[in-house]
Design a protein around this motif. Structure first.
Motif, PDB file in Angstrom:
ATOM      1  N   LEU A 153      -0.435   3.605   7.119  1.00  0.00           N
ATOM      2  CA  LEU A 153       0.148   4.291   8.283  1.00  0.00           C
ATOM      3  C   LEU A 153      -0.212   3.589   9.583  1.00  0.00           C
ATOM      4  CD1 LEU A 153       1.769   6.634   9.430  1.00  0.00           C
ATOM      5  CD2 LEU A 153      -0.342   7.978   9.496  1.00  0.00           C
ATOM      6  N   TYR A 154      -1.494   3.279   9.796  1.00  0.00           N
ATOM      7  CA  TYR A 154      -1.841   2.629  11.066  1.00  0.00           C
ATOM      8  C   TYR A 154      -1.435   1.160  11.082  1.00  0.00           C
ATOM      9  CZ  TYR A 154      -6.149   0.137   9.585  1.00  0.00           C
ATOM     10  OH  TYR A 154      -7.050  -0.727   9.017  1.00  0.00           O
ATOM     11  N   PRO A 187     -10.542   8.404   1.538  1.00  0.00           N
ATOM     12  CA  PRO A 187      -9.410   7.576   1.986  1.00  0.00           C
ATOM     13  C   PRO A 187      -8.709   6.898   0.813  1.00  0.00           C
ATOM     14  CG  PRO A 187     -11.442   6.371   2.301  1.00  0.00           C
ATOM     15  CD  PRO A 187     -11.822   7.730   1.754  1.00  0.00           C
ATOM     16  N   THR A 188      -7.445   6.566   1.028  1.00  0.00           N
ATOM     17  CA  THR A 188      -6.681   5.783   0.053  1.00  0.00           C
ATOM     18  C   THR A 188      -5.900   4.717   0.817  1.00  0.00           C
ATOM     19  OG1 THR A 188      -4.762   7.259   0.177  1.00  0.00           O
ATOM     20  CG2 THR A 188      -6.419   7.754  -1.504  1.00  0.00           C
ATOM     21  N   VAL A 189      -5.256   3.821   0.089  1.00  0.00           N
ATOM     22  CA  VAL A 189      -4.506   2.749   0.736  1.00  0.00           C
ATOM     23  C   VAL A 189      -3.305   3.299   1.524  1.00  0.00           C
ATOM     24  CG1 VAL A 189      -5.220   0.935  -0.848  1.00  0.00           C
ATOM     25  CG2 VAL A 189      -3.211   2.327  -1.403  1.00  0.00           C
ATOM     26  N   PHE A 222       0.832  -1.207   0.000  1.00  0.00           N
ATOM     27  CA  PHE A 222       0.000   0.000   0.000  1.00  0.00           C
ATOM     28  C   PHE A 222       0.865   1.255   0.000  1.00  0.00           C
ATOM     29  CE2 PHE A 222      -3.807  -2.202   2.311  1.00  0.00           C
ATOM     30  CZ  PHE A 222      -4.119  -2.852   1.131  1.00  0.00           C
ATOM     31  N   THR A 223       1.928   1.256   0.809  1.00  0.00           N
ATOM     32  CA  THR A 223       2.828   2.413   0.865  1.00  0.00           C
ATOM     33  C   THR A 223       3.577   2.581  -0.445  1.00  0.00           C
ATOM     34  OG1 THR A 223       3.189   1.803   3.190  1.00  0.00           O
ATOM     35  CG2 THR A 223       4.583   3.521   2.294  1.00  0.00           C
ATOM     36  N   ILE A 224       4.052   1.475  -0.990  1.00  0.00           N
ATOM     37  CA  ILE A 224       4.811   1.528  -2.247  1.00  0.00           C
ATOM     38  C   ILE A 224       3.934   2.057  -3.382  1.00  0.00           C
ATOM     39  CG2 ILE A 224       5.999   0.131  -3.975  1.00  0.00           C
ATOM     40  CD1 ILE A 224       6.827  -1.757  -1.652  1.00  0.00           C
TER      41      ILE A 224
END
Length: 435
Positions: free
Chosen positions: A337-338, A330-332, A149-151
């Motif tokens: 983050l959480y 919202p997005t991935v 998700f971060t990538i």
């Protein structure tokens, strides 16, 4: 630990650099799960084009980021990929240092409680050991940097990554004990997207606990520090908003950014709960349901703050999760983050009831998002109901995950106070129920 963290950062940057140069980058930047009307890079580029022409970027209905963000990229647009990679690196390092500080604090309190003989004899197996806690900060950084998700969020150049960096720095400064920097960064995070306002309560509770000030409205010390921290926060927010006015020479950004977040006029599909419901709604009900939906983010702050007033760091985790679930766009990247905090609660795994089910639901939904989108938009063999159904399931999985961790945390704290093996009055084994 510096060497493993450095290696992790190098691996994370390499993965992102490769994807930036691949043909996938353009596809990822169009995914509705990864970008939203608020943080899409193409909208930032559109805003920059208007700014270069001497036109207000908020004159149309395309750009909805803050003035600080557009002026940041006004000077760094040619190095945007580096900016987003640096933002992810800052977030990971800030989380790493935050969890390191938190673990030291937990171990210190645990050691003091052991010396005071506060724990029942049968719950010593629940205590955390230094060996167990040693690699947790690195795992947290890894969970953030290597999370798909971060990538995806970074490769799409979603400004969500920059917001995550601000929140991570806020958490670090809070745990470090700097009320001034904490208030300024919280104001900056609120300025970016309103919702981090709910993090004011856990930050305040943390500082009160750190300074040994009881949470008692009858005590003057409580009000003195509360007003002091509130003044730093509100004062910083006013200064930041004022600077935005001087940058643009108008207040056009207020309705374009905050009005857009609260009124949800753009119903582009995303992983949130708003878009489908508002698309099907009669217009004269819109204001009422906008208030009902938006209040979800803020409503849980007071009861959670009362229940977790002795555990402000876990409360921060809960609030960030609630924001990522109930915010309007919202997005991935918000989810990532959480989820990075999950290794910090590894000692709760024995009390989790639905972790296998939740993991399967979240993985299945993540895989089905692009499939159902293709069937709806390109193949024409499905409709919006299919995509919204998987969105509902994804959010249900998140809610189940967060509530499961909440139950596990409270159950462990109860066992540390009353013992691990609970019995009823008749001697039979008791079952702990969260009410």
């Amino acid at each position: 630990m510096a060497a493993p963290l450095t290696l992790l950062l190098i691996v994370a940057v390499t993965i992102r650099a490769v994807l930036f140069r691949s043909s996938l980058a353009e596809i990822i930047s169009e995914r509705v799960e990864v970008v939203s009307p608020l943080n899409a890079w193409k909208r930032v580029v559109e805003g920059l084009a208007l700014l270069d022409l001497g036109v207000s970027p908020y004159s149309g209905d395309v750009f909805h980021e803050t003035p600080f963000m557009i002026y940041l990229f006004h000077f760094t647009v040619d190095y945007a990929e580096i900016v987003f990679m640096i933002a992810d690196g800052i977030t990971a390092v800030a989380l790493y240092l935050s969890v390191q500080i938190y673990n030291k604090d937990v171990f210190r309190k645990q050691k003091y409680a052991l010396e005071s003989d506060r724990y029942p004899a049968d719950c010593l197996e629940l205590l955390r050991s230094p060996k167990e806690m040693f690699y947790i900060p690195l795992k947290v950084a890894m969970f953030y940097l290597l999370n798909p998700f971060t990538i995806l969020s970074c490769v799409a150049k979603s400004t969500c990554g920059l917001n995550n960096a601000i929140i991570a720095l806020f958490i670090f400064c809070t745990l470090k004990g700097s009320a001034l920097l904490s208030g300024i960064l919280l104001a900056l995070a609120t300025y970016q997207s309103i919702y981090p306002l709910t993090l004011f309560a856990p930050a305040l509770l943390f500082f009160l606990q750190r300074l040994y000030i009881p949470v008692n409205p009858r005590r003057s010390s409580f009000w003195f520090f509360t007003l002091q921290y509130a003044f730093i926060y509100v004062g910083s927010l006013v200064v930041i908003t004022g600077l935005s006015f001087f940058l643009l020479g108008s207040w056009d950004f207020m309705p374009s950014v905050y009005g857009f977040i609260l009124s949800v006029p753009d119903l582009t599909p995303n992983i949130g709960l708003f878009w489908y419901f508002f698309a099907e709604m009669f217009e004269h009900f819109r204001l009422f349901f906008s208030c009902v939906f938006q209040i979800n983010v803020f409503f849980y702050t007071i009861p959670l703050s009362i229940k977790l007033k002795e555990h402000p760091v876990f409360l921060i985790f809960m609030q960030i999760a609630i924001i990522s679930i109930f915010k309007s766009y919202p997005t991935v990247g918000d989810v990532a983050l959480y989820m990075a905090f999950l290794p910090a609660w590894s000692h709760l795994y024995r009390f989790l009831r639905n972790i296998f089910l939740v993991s399967c639901v979240l993985l299945a939904c993540s895989a089905l998002f692009p499939v159902l989108w293709h069937l709806w938009i390109y193949a024409g063999s499905a409709n919006s109901n299919f995509y919204y159904a998987i969105t509902l399931l994804f959010n249900f999985g998140q809610i189940l995950l967060v509530s499961d961790y909440f139950y596990a945390y409270l159950r462990r704290e109860h066992h540390l106070t009353h013992g691990l093996y609970l019995q009823k009055k008749d001697g039979t084994e008791a079952t702990l129920v969260l009410k």
